[in-house]
Scaffold this active site. Structure first.
Site, PDB file in Angstrom:
ATOM      1  N   ARG A 182       1.087  -1.273   0.033  1.00 64.04           N
ATOM      2  CA  ARG A 182      -0.203   0.021   0.346  1.00 64.04           C
ATOM      3  C   ARG A 182       0.799   1.542   0.124  1.00 64.04           C
ATOM      4  O   ARG A 182       0.092   1.950   0.164  1.00 64.04           O
ATOM      5  CB  ARG A 182      -0.706  -0.060   1.220  1.00 64.04           C
ATOM      6  CG  ARG A 182      -2.058  -1.291   1.271  1.00 64.04           C
ATOM      7  CD  ARG A 182      -2.436  -1.446   0.192  1.00 64.04           C
ATOM      8  NE  ARG A 182      -3.496  -2.723   0.140  1.00 64.04           N
ATOM      9  CZ  ARG A 182      -3.619  -3.859  -0.780  1.00 64.04           C
ATOM     10  NH1 ARG A 182      -2.318  -3.833  -1.388  1.00 64.04           N
ATOM     11  NH2 ARG A 182      -4.304  -4.729  -0.299  1.00 64.04           N
ATOM     12  N   SER A 232     -11.430  -1.470   2.490  1.00 68.20           N
ATOM     13  CA  SER A 232     -10.653  -1.369   4.104  1.00 68.20           C
ATOM     14  C   SER A 232      -9.972   0.080   4.644  1.00 68.20           C
ATOM     15  O   SER A 232      -9.651   0.591   3.857  1.00 68.20           O
ATOM     16  CB  SER A 232      -9.238  -2.600   3.699  1.00 68.20           C
ATOM     17  OG  SER A 232     -10.026  -3.506   3.404  1.00 68.20           O
ATOM     18  N   GLU A 302      -6.004   3.176   6.618  1.00 64.32           N
ATOM     19  CA  GLU A 302      -5.856   3.133   4.692  1.00 64.32           C
ATOM     20  C   GLU A 302      -6.065   3.438   4.203  1.00 64.32           C
ATOM     21  O   GLU A 302      -6.011   4.319   2.904  1.00 64.32           O
ATOM     22  CB  GLU A 302      -6.039   1.719   4.194  1.00 64.32           C
ATOM     23  CG  GLU A 302      -5.488   1.477   2.448  1.00 64.32           C
ATOM     24  CD  GLU A 302      -5.694  -0.326   2.451  1.00 64.32           C
ATOM     25  OE1 GLU A 302      -6.873  -0.052   1.217  1.00 64.32           O
ATOM     26  OE2 GLU A 302      -5.276  -1.364   3.152  1.00 64.32           O
TER      27      GLU A 302
END
Length: 309
Positions: A182, A232, A302
């Site tokens: 990520r 998420s 995130e």
């Protein structure tokens, strides 16, 4: 700011591509967020470069927006210019090498990941199935090295075209993008992805499509796709799972205002229908504090925050 709007409309003359006080709730998957001061759709690299240079000249802040799937916009909105990529940035090209059993494809940053994944699948190209259910754009996926079900952008990307904040167009190889979980170097730079190139293997069209169907079935079964969310909410901590830690902290179904921790998948914060960005942000903070108290692990969001919180 005096003169800014007039200059902006000279670069982009179509009124529907230069909006003022545009509600960001219309452009984010959380379905929350106050107005953007200016909301601009750039259709070409030239337009994008001119808008960035104009912002620099007027000291106007700017924000790039993909599909709005991994962001939380403040209820107070976003100051300056929000730039969305349309037109040429939604084109793709696929080149097949039957002898080598491989395919090369390029996609504009504004293309939906799921749309691009299905186009590849229907041509029998494998390696992008993981992206078929991710509600983001190609550009955003490259920036954060998006992934799911064991696949990531870094597995198939070969290079990307970017435009710097000074309007300079450059190409970065996969190595230069420094892709990791990520993360990419683009998250540390004020650069915009405009196009990306990928390499895939040629496989069985029937198998690839059935694989996508199975992954989407699993998503529907395990994720709260029926409610607005940003996917998420937290990054996966090393050696563990955010959803598991949140559930073990007793937070399944926890609510603040119209925001809730999904009981279907605790890794998702969802909008029950009347949430504000403040509700979602407060719940995210509550989750971080509670999980750390219970497990000693501090979760990292995130979701990217845009605007003032």
């Amino acid at each position: 700011m005096e003169g800014f709007l007039e200059a902006l409309e000279k670069i982009i003359p179509e009124k529907e591509r230069v909006l003022q006080k545009e509600p960001m709730s219309r452009h984010t998957t959380f379905r929350v967020g106050g107005p953007a001061e200016y909301f601009v759709t750039a259709d070409t690299t030239g337009e994008l470069q001119e808008v960035l240079l104009l912002c620099k000249r007027y000291k106007m802040p700017w924000t790039i927006l993909g599909n709005g799937s991994n962001v939380l916009v403040s209820d107070n909105g976003i100051k300056g210019v929000v730039i969305r990529l349309g037109g040429n940035f939604t084109a793709y090209e696929i080149k097949e090498d039957l002898c080598g059993g491989t395919a090369e494809a390029s996609a504009g940053a504004g293309i939906s990941l799921s749309f691009f994944a299905m186009k590849l699948a229907k041509r029998g190209f494998t390696g992008f199935e993981f992206a078929a259910g991710i509600p983001g754009s190609v550009g955003g996926a490259v920036v954060m090295n998006a992934g799911a079900y064991g696949g990531e952008i870094k597995d198939c990307i070969t290079k990307a075209e970017i435009v710097t904040e000074d309007g300079e167009c450059r190409f970065l190889s996969a190595d230069e993008l420094q892709l990791s979980y990520r993360h990419s170097i683009l998250m540390e730079k004020n650069w915009i992805v405009t196009r990306a190139w990928f390499s895939f293997s040629i496989g069985s069209k029937l198998y690839i499509l059935s694989n996508i169907e199975e992954l989407n079935r699993r998503r529907k079964e395990k994720q709260p796709l029926e409610l607005p969310s940003a996917g998420s909410t937290f990054k996966r901590p090393a050696g563990n799972y955010a959803g598991k830690l949140i559930m073990e902290a007793g937070l399944a179904g926890a609510r603040i205002g119209g925001a809730a921790v999904s009981e279907k998948h605790c890794g998702f914060v969802v909008n029950l229908g009347n949430a504000t960005a403040a509700d979602i942000y407060a719940l995210m903070r509550h989750i971080i504090v509670t999980v750390e108290e219970k497990s000693g692990i501090r979760l990292a969001p995130e979701v990217k925050l845009l605007g003032e919180f």
